[in-house]
Write a protein that holds these residues in place. Sequence first.
Motif, mmCIF file in Angstrom:
data_model
loop_
_atom_site.group_PDB
_atom_site.id
_atom_site.type_symbol
_atom_site.label_atom_id
_atom_site.label_comp_id
_atom_site.label_asym_id
_atom_site.label_seq_id
_atom_site.Cartn_x
_atom_site.Cartn_y
_atom_site.Cartn_z
ATOM 1 N N HIS A 110 0.822 -1.214 0.000
ATOM 2 C CA HIS A 110 0.000 0.000 0.000
ATOM 3 C C HIS A 110 0.858 1.266 0.000
ATOM 4 O O HIS A 110 0.324 2.356 0.153
ATOM 5 C CB HIS A 110 -0.864 -0.002 1.260
ATOM 6 N N CYS A 111 2.166 1.154 -0.159
ATOM 7 C CA CYS A 111 3.069 2.280 0.117
ATOM 8 C C CYS A 111 2.777 3.496 -0.766
ATOM 9 O O CYS A 111 2.873 3.433 -1.990
ATOM 10 C CB CYS A 111 4.521 1.843 -0.094
ATOM 11 N N TYR A 112 2.421 4.614 -0.134
ATOM 12 C CA TYR A 112 2.089 5.822 -0.914
ATOM 13 C C TYR A 112 3.310 6.379 -1.630
ATOM 14 O O TYR A 112 3.190 7.080 -2.620
ATOM 15 C CB TYR A 112 1.449 6.910 -0.041
ATOM 16 N N GLY A 149 11.093 6.131 1.712
ATOM 17 C CA GLY A 149 12.073 5.065 1.793
ATOM 18 C C GLY A 149 12.326 4.604 3.231
ATOM 19 O O GLY A 149 11.576 4.910 4.142
ATOM 20 N N GLU A 150 13.376 3.853 3.376
ATOM 21 C CA GLU A 150 13.724 3.386 4.716
ATOM 22 C C GLU A 150 14.955 4.160 5.182
ATOM 23 O O GLU A 150 16.071 3.916 4.696
ATOM 24 C CB GLU A 150 13.967 1.865 4.698
ATOM 25 N N THR A 175 10.383 4.328 10.650
ATOM 26 C CA THR A 175 11.157 3.179 10.163
ATOM 27 C C THR A 175 10.298 1.922 10.112
ATOM 28 O O THR A 175 9.332 1.785 10.879
ATOM 29 C CB THR A 175 12.391 2.923 11.059
ATOM 30 N N SER A 199 6.479 0.893 11.895
ATOM 31 C CA SER A 199 5.284 0.544 11.125
ATOM 32 C C SER A 199 4.947 -0.919 11.331
ATOM 33 O O SER A 199 5.812 -1.794 11.221
ATOM 34 C CB SER A 199 5.529 0.790 9.644
ATOM 35 N N ARG A 212 3.353 -6.219 4.501
ATOM 36 C CA ARG A 212 4.677 -5.585 4.578
ATOM 37 C C ARG A 212 5.817 -6.485 4.106
ATOM 38 O O ARG A 212 6.949 -6.043 3.979
ATOM 39 C CB ARG A 212 4.962 -5.094 6.014
ATOM 40 N N SER A 237 2.831 2.825 13.996
ATOM 41 C CA SER A 237 2.003 3.364 12.929
ATOM 42 C C SER A 237 1.309 2.203 12.237
ATOM 43 O O SER A 237 1.959 1.278 11.752
ATOM 44 C CB SER A 237 2.889 4.110 11.933
ATOM 45 N N CYS A 239 -1.646 1.215 9.403
ATOM 46 C CA CYS A 239 -2.558 1.627 8.339
ATOM 47 C C CYS A 239 -3.742 0.672 8.350
ATOM 48 O O CYS A 239 -3.561 -0.528 8.135
ATOM 49 C CB CYS A 239 -1.882 1.534 6.976
ATOM 50 N N VAL A 273 -4.313 5.554 2.631
ATOM 51 C CA VAL A 273 -4.613 6.545 1.602
ATOM 52 C C VAL A 273 -4.357 5.964 0.208
ATOM 53 O O VAL A 273 -3.455 5.140 0.021
ATOM 54 C CB VAL A 273 -3.740 7.802 1.850
HETATM 55 C C1 SAM Z 1 6.234 5.544 3.612
HETATM 56 S S1 SAM Z 1 6.733 4.901 5.159
HETATM 57 C C2 SAM Z 1 8.443 5.351 5.206
HETATM 58 C C3 SAM Z 1 9.150 4.987 6.466
HETATM 59 C C4 SAM Z 1 9.488 3.533 6.677
HETATM 60 N N1 SAM Z 1 10.041 2.856 5.560
HETATM 61 C C5 SAM Z 1 8.297 2.779 7.229
HETATM 62 O O1 SAM Z 1 7.877 1.773 6.649
HETATM 63 O O2 SAM Z 1 7.792 3.196 8.273
HETATM 64 C C6 SAM Z 1 6.026 6.024 6.363
HETATM 65 C C7 SAM Z 1 4.679 5.605 6.927
HETATM 66 O O3 SAM Z 1 3.685 5.725 5.919
HETATM 67 C C8 SAM Z 1 2.774 4.670 6.049
HETATM 68 N N2 SAM Z 1 2.095 4.460 4.774
HETATM 69 C C9 SAM Z 1 2.566 3.873 3.686
HETATM 70 N N3 SAM Z 1 1.645 3.881 2.708
HETATM 71 C C10 SAM Z 1 0.546 4.490 3.201
HETATM 72 C C11 SAM Z 1 -0.732 4.794 2.680
HETATM 73 N N4 SAM Z 1 -1.081 4.443 1.446
HETATM 74 N N5 SAM Z 1 -1.610 5.453 3.479
HETATM 75 C C12 SAM Z 1 -1.269 5.801 4.722
HETATM 76 N N6 SAM Z 1 -0.069 5.545 5.274
HETATM 77 C C13 SAM Z 1 0.824 4.891 4.526
HETATM 78 C C14 SAM Z 1 3.670 3.522 6.439
HETATM 79 O O4 SAM Z 1 2.955 2.450 6.989
HETATM 80 C C15 SAM Z 1 4.619 4.177 7.394
HETATM 81 O O5 SAM Z 1 4.103 4.134 8.712
#
Ligand code: SAM
Length: 426
Positions: A110-112, A149-150, A175, A199, A212, A237, A239, A273
């Motif tokens: 789901h990574c935005y 990213g990470e 992270t 996360s 994940r 965190s 989602c 999102v």
């Molecule tokens: C993009 S990640 C970057 C930091 C790190 N790699 C991580 O996984 O936490 C930052 C946060 O955004 C959340 N995230 C990723 N995609 C999302 C989405 N589509 N809607 C809401 N939160 C999202 C992740 O779960 C994470 O907690």
Amino acid sequence: MQKVDFELDAPVLLPEQFTSHKVRGMYLLIVGERPTWIVLNQAEYEAFKELVGGATVREVLKSHPQETVSHLLAKVHQAKFYREDTSVRRTYPPKLTLYISNRCNLKCVHCYAAAGDALPSELTTPEWLEVIDQYSQIAQSGEVTISGGEPTLHPELGVLLESVANHGHRSVLFTNGTTGGGKLGWNTLGQTVDVIQLSIDGFDEDTNDEIRGKGTFRKVLQTYETLYDTRTQIRLSVCAMPQNVDSLRNGLLQFLRKYDPAKKIGLILSPTVVAGRNENGTYAFDYPELQEAIGDSLDEIWRSGWRFPNTFQRNDHQPRCGIGSSILIAPDGGYRACTFAPISGNVRQQRLADWYSTTQERLEHFNVDNIEMCKDCDLRHICLGGCVVKMGHRARCTSSGPCTPANRNFYYEKLVRESMVLFGER
Ligand SMILES: C[S@@+](CC[C@H](N)C(=O)[O-])C[C@H]1O[C@@H](n2cnc3c(N)ncnc32)[C@H](O)[C@@H]1O
């Protein structure tokens, strides 16, 4: 319930203007401008009306049981439901978020950010240090979030964190918790970073790993345990999405009981999102769906004593949805006013202070006091008018169409439910 001392022979100075709604047999009274609100039962409401009419506490006590009056006063005090409240927050120094690289070891479904490979032309470490310097010229004791990213894969994360600390800012690190903490390691990060946000997207291995990646649940749990007794404030965190809602409903409270005996961690539970790898909305969820699906278990978590900031803030006069309250810098230096806003400029061409001030002016018409649909609504500083980027002026929690009575009812219900749980009334 907290016991509060009030002068018996003086009137309690209550707000002169508030709106009133009857929800679940309770009276929800809102001062929308501030915002603050209280939720009273019938007996408390009768006593409240006398106080509003100018009666002293002693006079009210003549016709109402002491327990009713003391509950009422505790609620008034907890909400700061007074005529004047000088503690209302109205200024918001910007926070800074640095997406220091798009490189990630995971490919969360789901990574935005659609993170994975580094972008061409990412900022160099001296350029990131310059960004932190420029931010420090407009914010003292600010907050700098490092994400990606990470970010723990970045070879010079330590140098950036040191600069954040040397400038006197609070540091927050987002992270995935699966990298061993990179060159620094979790122990050092735990002692030096103020907040580490881990996360996790499910409270059982299968659910989390489906979203994940294989093996991530065990790793993040191990990281969590390593960090638990360090100086950092851990925040989880999560989602929420249809794919993990059962795991949240059934597993979150159990997880907290087992792994957070001190009730000290933070939790950000947000609807997922539609953006990046989730562009087609496969993992989408919005607030009413989230509330419907796990509202009861969240209530149970509150009743069990955990307090998460997933709730509406009183006496916090935010002008609009979070847009513009942070300055976000993409890996290649692009400016954004929020995670989901388009890039508008680049640190290589425009100084941070200039970008920030022109952006604040551009955002003024999104202020909920200016939006036609919101400006007379008593919820405007609570719902904040919705996500500017995704939904224009529609309310935050509606995924389609403009704000509706049903949407407003969702908020009124939520305020009442929260208060009833907090005061042990349900
Ligand atoms: C993009 S990640 C970057 C930091 C790190 N790699 C991580 O996984 O936490 C930052 C946060 O955004 C959340 N995230 C990723 N995609 C999302 C989405 N589509 N809607 C809401 N939160 C999202 C992740 O779960 C994470 O907690």
